[in-house]
Structure formats: C-alpha cells, structure tokens
Write a protein that holds these residues in place. Structure first.
Motif, PDB file in Angstrom:
ATOM      1  N   LYS A 249       0.845  -1.198   0.000  1.00 54.50           N
ATOM      2  CA  LYS A 249       0.000   0.000   0.000  1.00 54.50           C
ATOM      3  C   LYS A 249       0.881   1.250   0.000  1.00 54.50           C
ATOM      4  O   LYS A 249       1.668   1.464   0.928  1.00 54.50           O
ATOM      5  CB  LYS A 249      -0.916  -0.010   1.230  1.00 54.50           C
ATOM      6  N   ASP A 254      -2.885   9.996   3.961  1.00 61.94           N
ATOM      7  CA  ASP A 254      -4.271   9.581   4.172  1.00 61.94           C
ATOM      8  C   ASP A 254      -4.973  10.539   5.131  1.00 61.94           C
ATOM      9  O   ASP A 254      -4.866  10.419   6.344  1.00 61.94           O
ATOM     10  CB  ASP A 254      -4.307   8.150   4.738  1.00 61.94           C
ATOM     11  N   LYS A 261     -10.384  12.381   8.764  1.00 59.45           N
ATOM     12  CA  LYS A 261      -9.825  11.938  10.046  1.00 59.45           C
ATOM     13  C   LYS A 261      -9.764  13.109  11.018  1.00 59.45           C
ATOM     14  O   LYS A 261      -9.670  14.261  10.588  1.00 59.45           O
ATOM     15  CB  LYS A 261      -8.392  11.430   9.835  1.00 59.45           C
ATOM     16  N   MET A 269      -0.034  10.146   9.162  1.00 53.19           N
ATOM     17  CA  MET A 269      -0.552   9.467   7.963  1.00 53.19           C
ATOM     18  C   MET A 269       0.358   9.602   6.740  1.00 53.19           C
ATOM     19  O   MET A 269       0.066   9.079   5.669  1.00 53.19           O
ATOM     20  CB  MET A 269      -1.979   9.907   7.669  1.00 53.19           C
ATOM     21  N   ASP A 272       1.389   6.153   5.701  1.00 56.31           N
ATOM     22  CA  ASP A 272       0.427   5.217   5.104  1.00 56.31           C
ATOM     23  C   ASP A 272       0.946   4.577   3.812  1.00 56.31           C
ATOM     24  O   ASP A 272       0.239   3.817   3.162  1.00 56.31           O
ATOM     25  CB  ASP A 272      -0.914   5.929   4.869  1.00 56.31           C
ATOM     26  N   ASP A 331     -12.506   6.691   4.202  1.00 58.25           N
ATOM     27  CA  ASP A 331     -11.242   6.469   4.921  1.00 58.25           C
ATOM     28  C   ASP A 331     -10.801   5.005   4.854  1.00 58.25           C
ATOM     29  O   ASP A 331      -9.682   4.682   5.225  1.00 58.25           O
ATOM     30  CB  ASP A 331     -11.402   6.925   6.382  1.00 58.25           C
ATOM     31  N   GLU A 333      -9.707   3.414   2.419  1.00 53.42           N
ATOM     32  CA  GLU A 333      -9.246   3.567   1.035  1.00 53.42           C
ATOM     33  C   GLU A 333      -8.143   2.582   0.669  1.00 53.42           C
ATOM     34  O   GLU A 333      -7.951   2.294  -0.512  1.00 53.42           O
ATOM     35  CB  GLU A 333      -8.758   5.009   0.809  1.00 53.42           C
ATOM     36  N   THR A 359      -0.651  -0.648   5.803  1.00 56.39           N
ATOM     37  CA  THR A 359      -1.108  -0.011   7.038  1.00 56.39           C
ATOM     38  C   THR A 359      -2.619   0.118   6.900  1.00 56.39           C
ATOM     39  O   THR A 359      -3.141   1.196   6.647  1.00 56.39           O
ATOM     40  CB  THR A 359      -0.446   1.375   7.182  1.00 56.39           C
ATOM     41  N   LEU A 360      -3.309  -1.017   7.042  1.00 58.71           N
ATOM     42  CA  LEU A 360      -4.718  -1.061   6.622  1.00 58.71           C
ATOM     43  C   LEU A 360      -5.702  -0.635   7.689  1.00 58.71           C
ATOM     44  O   LEU A 360      -6.683   0.031   7.400  1.00 58.71           O
ATOM     45  CB  LEU A 360      -5.081  -2.459   6.110  1.00 58.71           C
ATOM     46  N   THR A 361      -5.462  -1.064   8.947  1.00 59.53           N
ATOM     47  CA  THR A 361      -6.476  -0.773   9.975  1.00 59.53           C
ATOM     48  C   THR A 361      -5.863  -0.325  11.302  1.00 59.53           C
ATOM     49  O   THR A 361      -4.883  -0.905  11.773  1.00 59.53           O
ATOM     50  CB  THR A 361      -7.343  -2.025  10.273  1.00 59.53           C
ATOM     51  N   GLY A 362      -6.471   0.680  11.909  1.00 63.39           N
ATOM     52  CA  GLY A 362      -6.105   1.057  13.270  1.00 63.39           C
ATOM     53  C   GLY A 362      -6.375  -0.097  14.225  1.00 63.39           C
ATOM     54  O   GLY A 362      -5.718  -0.223  15.261  1.00 63.39           O
ATOM     55  N   ILE A 420     -16.708  -1.055   4.256  1.00 63.46           N
ATOM     56  CA  ILE A 420     -16.646  -1.214   5.718  1.00 63.46           C
ATOM     57  C   ILE A 420     -17.796  -2.132   6.146  1.00 63.46           C
ATOM     58  O   ILE A 420     -18.816  -2.218   5.459  1.00 63.46           O
ATOM     59  CB  ILE A 420     -16.772   0.126   6.493  1.00 63.46           C
ATOM     60  N   TRP A 455       5.607   1.937  12.486  1.00 57.85           N
ATOM     61  CA  TRP A 455       6.281   2.997  13.257  1.00 57.85           C
ATOM     62  C   TRP A 455       5.807   2.887  14.704  1.00 57.85           C
ATOM     63  O   TRP A 455       4.859   2.160  14.999  1.00 57.85           O
ATOM     64  CB  TRP A 455       6.014   4.388  12.677  1.00 57.85           C
TER      65      TRP A 455
HETATM   66  N1  BES Z   1      -4.404   4.199   7.034  1.00 63.82           N
HETATM   67  C1  BES Z   1      -5.531   3.910   7.836  1.00 63.82           C
HETATM   68  C2  BES Z   1      -5.228   2.890   8.927  1.00 63.82           C
HETATM   69  C3  BES Z   1      -4.409   3.401  10.077  1.00 63.82           C
HETATM   70  C4  BES Z   1      -5.006   4.131  11.093  1.00 63.82           C
HETATM   71  C5  BES Z   1      -3.086   3.091  10.184  1.00 63.82           C
HETATM   72  C6  BES Z   1      -4.252   4.563  12.162  1.00 63.82           C
HETATM   73  C7  BES Z   1      -2.325   3.507  11.233  1.00 63.82           C
HETATM   74  C8  BES Z   1      -2.922   4.257  12.250  1.00 63.82           C
HETATM   75  C9  BES Z   1      -6.649   3.317   6.972  1.00 63.82           C
HETATM   76  O1  BES Z   1      -6.727   3.823   5.696  1.00 63.82           O
HETATM   77  C10 BES Z   1      -7.929   3.619   7.671  1.00 63.82           C
HETATM   78  O2  BES Z   1      -8.248   4.756   7.777  1.00 63.82           O
HETATM   79  N2  BES Z   1      -8.601   2.595   8.145  1.00 63.82           N
HETATM   80  C11 BES Z   1      -9.816   2.737   8.853  1.00 63.82           C
HETATM   81  C12 BES Z   1     -10.755   1.663   8.357  1.00 63.82           C
HETATM   82  C13 BES Z   1     -12.153   1.845   8.833  1.00 63.82           C
HETATM   83  C14 BES Z   1     -12.774   3.088   8.259  1.00 63.82           C
HETATM   84  C15 BES Z   1     -12.936   0.599   8.420  1.00 63.82           C
HETATM   85  C16 BES Z   1      -9.542   2.579  10.341  1.00 63.82           C
HETATM   86  O3  BES Z   1      -8.739   1.760  10.722  1.00 63.82           O
HETATM   87  O4  BES Z   1     -10.141   3.328  11.113  1.00 63.82           O
END
Ligand code: BES
Ligand code: MN
Ligand code: ZN
Length: 484
Positions: A249, A254, A261, A269, A272, A331, A333, A359-362, A420, A455
């Motif tokens: 990715k 982001d 966000k 971000m 990302d 988000d 994405e 870096t897909l999900t928090g 989502i 990180w």
């Molecule tokens: N890049 C983020 C994930 C992320 C969040 C990585 C915080 C590192 C720290 C990703 O694109 C994102 O925003 N994911 C969302 C998905 C949700 C909307 C289903 C998330 O994790 O909140």
C-alpha cells in the motif's frame, strides 16, 4: 560508510576506534600488540549491551571500546543490537575509522550472526537529517570487521539488507509533500536503473482506466496528485524457480477523504505508504542478493484527500475484476487501491504466491500493538511461512482469522461489496482481510497488516519510536530466501 571485511589472521591497521567483543565472564582476546589499562578490563563483565570505552596504552588503535555479548546461546538479535550500539557509539565519539575484532567465540551459526551484526551496524546508523539547516554529517567513513569467513559472508548480505531497510525508512520518514505518488515512482525507477536485472513499468491513470481499475482510480480523484501503479520485476539470469509477488500500500498521505480523520496525529498518515516502502526496499535488496526466483513488486500509490471530486460516502466503484464496491467510508481507502493491484497481480502476473503489506487498519494496533504484524490469508502454510520468517528476523508476525462471518459482513446492499462492515461486527483487521480476499482469485496469498509495526515500535537500538521501522524488508527477504 564503507564496510571492509577481514579475517582475524590479518593484521590490524591503524584505527581511531578498536571494538573488542566479548562473552560474559570470558577473557578478552586482543589483537597482537594492543594493550588496554587493567582497570578497564577488570570492571568489564561482558553482559549483553554492556560497553566500556578506554584509551589504548599501546598498539595501533587510539581508543578501545569493549562490547558485551552476554552469556548462553548467541542470538542474532544480540548481534544486531550490538552492531547498532557500535555504529552509534563510533558516531558519537566522532571516530572516522573503526575496526571490530571478533574472536572465535562467535560460534557455529556464524553466517546468520554476521548478517545480523551488519544489519545492526547499518540500521543503527540511520538518521533522517537532510531537512535540518545544520544537520550533522555522518563522521564514520570506514568500518572494518575482523571475523571468520562464514561471519563475513553473512555480513556482506547483512549490509545489503540493512541498507534496504534504511531506504524503506527514508521513504517512510520523508514528509508527505516531498514523498508524493510521483516521488515513489522516481524512487522505483532509481532502483530499476541501478540494477541490471530489475525493470520497471509505471501504470498511469490513463492506463489504469484501460484496465478498468475503477477502485484504485476513485481514491486519487480527490487529490491534485495523480495515482500510479508501480510494477518492478526482478528476473534472475538462470531460469527462475518460483514466481513471487509483493504488493505494498503506497498511500502517501491519508487524510481520510470526505470521511475526514480527526486532526490529532494526522501527520502520522505520511506513514500510510509503509507497505509500498517495504516492497521497494525488498526489491532493492533482492536486486543485489540475486536469488533464483522471479520477483514482482507492485505499489499502488495515491493520496486520499477531501475535494469536490473525491469519493463520497455511498459512491459505487467498479474494480478491475468487475466487482462493484460501495464506498461507505472514504477512509477505508487502502483496500480500494489494493483491490485493483491484487487483481492485476492475479490476472497479469499469475504468481505462485503473493504477499501484500498495508497499514490497513487502526484495529490491528489495538489487537497486537507495535511489536507484531497481523497476518491473514487463504493458505495456512503460507501464513506459517511468514510467521517463521518473523521469528528468524525479529519482525514478529501473528496470525489473525478470516471467518465466513467476516466475509458476510462485507456484502454490499447496492453493490457486490461494501468497503466497511456494519456496526457491532468488530474484528476490523479481519473484515479488511475478508474484503481483500475477493480480489486474489486462487493465488495463495497473505495479507500483512503493518499499521501497528510500521512505526512507533519500542527501542531496540537499531530502531525506535522516533522513525519508521522499515518493517517488512527483512521479513520479506527472509521469506523469499526460504522460497528459493
Ligand atoms: N491508514 C488507515 C489505517 C491506520 C489508522 C493506520 C491509524 C495507522 C494508524 C486506513 O486507511 C484507515 O483509515 N482505516 C480505517 C478503516 C475503517 C474506516 C474501516 C480505520 O482503521 O479506522
Ligand atoms: Mn484511511
Ligand atoms: Zn490509509
């Protein structure tokens, strides 16, 4: 920094700083002619990470640094940390030439230890200082290692892998206005032009439209920076064994898009694109290590910003395989850009196995913290291979499930899929994985969620919470080597 590899039978040449490594409670073996004050050796126990700096009383070294390796079986991680401590200390005391002297106690698996030591030396010296007006220049110009032949074979590899990790970290740490999708393209082209066996193909937005990559294209619409799909190919000179594909990715910033966000920590971000950085780093290392496999590296690169043209919640997009996706949250994405990259890999490259890093999900940070990468996929033994490589490298990997219910949770109301899940489902990392699974066909595939590990990791001498970790580079190189 120039790395010079010598044996312990070769004579020491004049050096600013001589490093003597020693196991706990063992006698120091000094190169011929070198003497240090008794007091320094008496008070030195040899515990792991212990250091004692002293002036030499005679011999070719100005100063001597004793470094402990601890007791028990000598682990790669000990040598890696020891390497990092050494390059940092040498830099701190402004030594321009340093020599490290290893005695025979380094032991049997010397090649692995040599690799880890050199990785540590290089990774420990990493600093992103180019952006400060008075940034100090690195002083350490030359580092010689006196060790066994096997150790040095490993050290040669370790230098390549350490430098690839630093490349990935530089891409990560560079601010997002200076590391845009087009900058990732330049970096990829640089890797290809510097390596005989690597070629690059850059798929721009026009070509994406021809492929029908409506999912990837929808994310960059909100940005003035166009998206690119980077495709690097490494081919060995001999007939290749397996064909493998890495996908990272490359979201260079982001902001969340219309589903904006919160502003706290939004600066993070810029990270990302860490999956893309890991793929480019791994390609750079493989180009030099030259294993007998065919390796493809894909990086879908884009920004995700709010704008009049940006994706709106509820919009419907169509991926390259014809799957329609409801963008309920702009988000989420990463999965949108990966979907088309995965279909491209499955249809155009047809690898024997593929691994994506994102870096897909928090949510993965909540589940596993900073020290683990989450792994999920469609092939148990492939997941196991990556867990194994995690143990080999210290870039730890932990499996997460993709349950049928997670897949169900991603079924769309208007389109085939939604990006989502509904409320109350939980398992945010697994539902992300379940979404991606729709785009891999029958190819054995693993998805690595590095949102925690890219990180913010705890201090390990060669990495700390202040910079990106370059996670994935060492892991992928190990995995590729296991597959050759
Ligand atoms: N890049 C983020 C994930 C992320 C969040 C990585 C915080 C590192 C720290 C990703 O694109 C994102 O925003 N994911 C969302 C998905 C949700 C909307 C289903 C998330 O994790 O909140
Ligand atoms: Mn996002
Ligand atoms: Zn993202």
């Amino acid at each position: 920094m120039k790395l010079v590899l010598k044996t312990t039978t070769q004579n020491l040449v004049k050096t600013d700083l001589l490093i003597i490594t020693a196991r706990e409670n063992s006698r120091l073996t000094l190169p011929r002619g070198v003497k240090v004050p008794k007091l320094a050796t008496q008070s030195f126990g040899g515990k792991s990470r212990e250091m004692r700096l002293t002036d030499a009383t005679s011999g070719l070294a100005a100063r001597v640094l004793l470094v402990g390796l601890g007791s028990g079986k000598l682990e790669s991680e000990t040598l890696r940390r020891c390497g990092a401590l050494i390059s940092q200390k040498a830099e701190k005391i402004s030594a321009t030439s340093t020599t490290v002297w290893f005695d025979k106690s380094v032991g049997k698996s010397a090649e692995k230890l040599g690799q880890a030591f050199a990785e540590g030396l290089i990774m420990g010296a990493y600093q992103l200082s180019d952006f400060k007006s008075n940034s100090p220049k690195a002083q350490l110009k030359r580092l010689a290692i006196h060790a066994s032949r096997e150790f040095n074979i490993g050290a040669k590899k370790g230098r390549i892998i350490g430098e690839a990790n630093c490349l990935a970290r530089r891409l990560q740490d560079t601010p997002a206005n200076l590391m845009r999708p087009c900058d990732l393209v330049s970096e990829a082209r640089k890797i290809a032009s510097g390596a005989e066996q690597v070629t690059s193909r850059i798929i721009d937005e026009k070509a994406m439209a021809k492929f029908g990559m409506g999912s990837l294209l929808s994310v960059s619409r909100g940005s003035s920076e166009p998206a690119y799909l980077i495709h690097l190919t490494y081919k060995p000179k001999r007939k290749a064994g397996k064909k493998l594909c890495l996908i990272g990715k490359g979201l260079t910033f982001d902001a969340g898009g219309i589903s904006l966000k919160p502003s706290a920590k939004m600066d993070e971000m810029k990270y990302d694109m860490s999956g893309g950085a890991a793929v480019l780093g791994a390609m750079a290392a493989i180009a030099e290590l030259k294993p007998n496999i065919e390796l493809h590296g894909l990086v879908p690169a884009s920004e995700n910003l709010p704008d009049g043209k940006a994706n709106k919640p509820g919009d419907l997009v169509t991926a390259m395989n014809g799957t329609t996706i409801e963008v309920l949250n702009t988000d989420a994405e990463g999965r949108l850009i990966l979907a088309d990259a995965l279909v491209y890999a499955e249809r155009k490259i047809k690898p024997d196995a593929m691994v994506d890093l994102a870096t897909l999900t928090g949510a993965v940070l909540h589940a596993l913290g900073h020290e683990y990468t989450g792994a999920m996929g469609n092939n148990e033994s492939l997941i196991e291979e990556l867990v194994e490589s995690g143990k080999n490298t210290g870039e730890l990997v932990w499996p997460l499930p993709i349950h049928e219910k997670h897949a169900d949770a991603m079924t769309g109301k208007v389109g085939d899929l939604k990006n989502i899940s509904g409320p109350g489902i939980g398992a945010g990392s697994s539902t992300g994985g379940a979404f991606l699974k729709n785009f891999v066909g029958d190819i054995p595939w693993v998805h690595l969620d590095i949102a925690g590990s890219a990180w913010g990791a705890a201090d390990r001498d060669y990495q700390n919470g202040d910079t990106g970790t370059g996670v994935g580079v060492r892991l992928l190189v190990d995995w590729i080597e296991q597959n050759t």
